[in-house]
Design an enzyme around this catalytic site. Structure first.
Site, PDB file in Angstrom:
ATOM      1  N   PRO A 171     -67.499 -57.560  -4.986  1.00 24.49           N
ATOM      2  CA  PRO A 171     -66.140 -57.674  -5.536  1.00 24.49           C
ATOM      3  C   PRO A 171     -65.077 -58.158  -4.545  1.00 24.49           C
ATOM      4  O   PRO A 171     -64.166 -57.408  -4.169  1.00 24.49           O
ATOM      5  CB  PRO A 171     -65.852 -56.258  -6.013  1.00 24.49           C
ATOM      6  CG  PRO A 171     -66.606 -55.400  -5.031  1.00 24.49           C
ATOM      7  CD  PRO A 171     -67.854 -56.162  -4.707  1.00 24.49           C
ATOM      8  N   CYS A 172     -65.147 -59.424  -4.141  1.00 19.75           N
ATOM      9  CA  CYS A 172     -64.120 -59.942  -3.240  1.00 19.75           C
ATOM     10  C   CYS A 172     -62.761 -60.011  -3.936  1.00 19.75           C
ATOM     11  O   CYS A 172     -61.729 -60.146  -3.264  1.00 19.75           O
ATOM     12  CB  CYS A 172     -64.519 -61.305  -2.681  1.00 19.75           C
ATOM     13  SG  CYS A 172     -65.048 -62.503  -3.884  1.00 19.75           S
TER      14      CYS A 172
END
Length: 348
Positions: A316-317
């Protein structure tokens, strides 16, 4: 991009009033009074002309601050396969080893030309090339199970072993008697637009929105790094990815169980693992991740690892923000990042 041509917008507004299916995906209508955007076939109550803005893609509508309409689900349905493509695919699925020719499509009232154009636009290959890749994918699995190349060739509709060998080598880079390393690629739609998932036998190695910049470079990189060829097809990992991503957008999944097949430097792998630990609905920063890695001066390296992440949403950047909580760069688009963060906040 917002469309400023009033004459064209008037044509599109009429299409919106008439729910004209031929304009599906051609334009996206932002409704000023409700803050949502729609596609031409939306069943919702129609706004007045002065309350509608038009965009050429969903990404631009999102960037302008509009939310996807819950009635027509524009980013998803604008790119889903039309009925004539679904009918063609249904013929293929009846027996993946049988080649569906243009004549077969015409017998079922399906235009081969329309099918070919759709596949070229959305997959970058023709319908026949798509079928060849599907058959080769099956052939690879059968060869691995111990079947002979001759039996596999004849069973997959080839009249000769040489013809099978030529196609097999052209797509996989190896002869049928040699181990073939392939990466299957599958396209599916989501609330925020279509995505592509690539997977080896070990797990997912790429998951990105189709409009990500430098996507072709990423394809080249993973083929080179994994010494494998990308072919259209599915396996258990691509199927699991589509299922879990759909559940994420539906708000029923917060954690992913996907197996990942990642290649990266030590700092990249460490940064990705740290990202995976950022809880759903929360955010972190490059500096915070660097401190967790005991590398307080490595914020730039963490940022580079974030940019090199090939697995959107699952790694989850989008949960990385500035130290002050500001929404910073995201290759899928700032509007998408904001939407994902808001989605998780609302579902928490």
């Amino acid at each position: 991009m917002k469309v400023a041509d009033d004459e064209l917008c008037d044509v599109w507004y009429q299409a919106l009033l008439e729910r004209a299916s031929e304009y599906t995906g051609v334009f996206f209508a932002g409704v000023i009074t409700t803050g949502v955007f729609c596609i031409s076939v939306c069943r919702a109550r129609k706004p007045k002309r002065e309350n509608v803005e038009f965009y050429k893609d969903a990404k631009s509508a999102l960037a302008a601050g509009y939310r996807p309409c819950k009635v027509c689900r524009p980013a998803e349905n604008a790119h889903s396969a039309p009925l004539f493509v679904e009918e063609a695919l249904a013929l293929v699925r009846q027996d993946l080893k049988i080649r569906i020719a243009d004549a077969d499509l015409r017998k079922h009232g399906i235009s081969p030309e329309r099918v070919r154009r759709w596949f070229l636009q959305h997959h970058g290959i023709t319908f026949q090339a798509f079928q060849r890749m599907q058959r080769v994918n099956i052939a690879i699995q059968e060869l691995k199970s111990g079947r002979t190349a001759t039996d596999v060739a004849l069973d997959n509709g080839y009249e000769s072993l040489s013809g099978f060998g030529y196609t097999y080598k052209r797509l996989t880079g190896a002869a049928p008697t040699q181990p073939a390393q392939i990466i299957v690629i599958h396209r599916f739609t989501t609330t925020l637009g279509p995505m592509l998932v690539c997977a080896t036998e070990r797990g997912v190695c790429l998951l990105q929105f189709t409009d990500r910049s430098m996507l072709e470079t990423e394809f080249s990189d993973i083929q080179c790094l994994m010494n494998a060829r990308i072919v259209a097809g599915e396996n258990r990992h691509t199927q699991q990815a589509e299922k879990e991503i759909s559940e994420y957008f539906a708000g029923t999944r917060r954690h992913f169980d996907l197996l990942l097949d990642l290649i990266g430097t030590d700092i990249q792998r460490s940064a990705w693992q740290a990202l995976l630990a950022v809880p759903y609905g929360q955010t972190s920063s490059y500096r915070t991740i660097a401190l967790q890695l005991n590398k307080p001066d490595a914020a730039s390296a963490v940022a580079a690892a974030h940019g090199a992440n090939r697995i959107a949403i699952v790694i989850p950047c989008h949960r990385l923000t500035g130290l002050d909580g500001a929404i910073t760069g995201y290759d899928g688009g700032i509007a998408r990042k904001a939407w994902l963060l808001e989605h998780e906040k609302n579902m928490s």
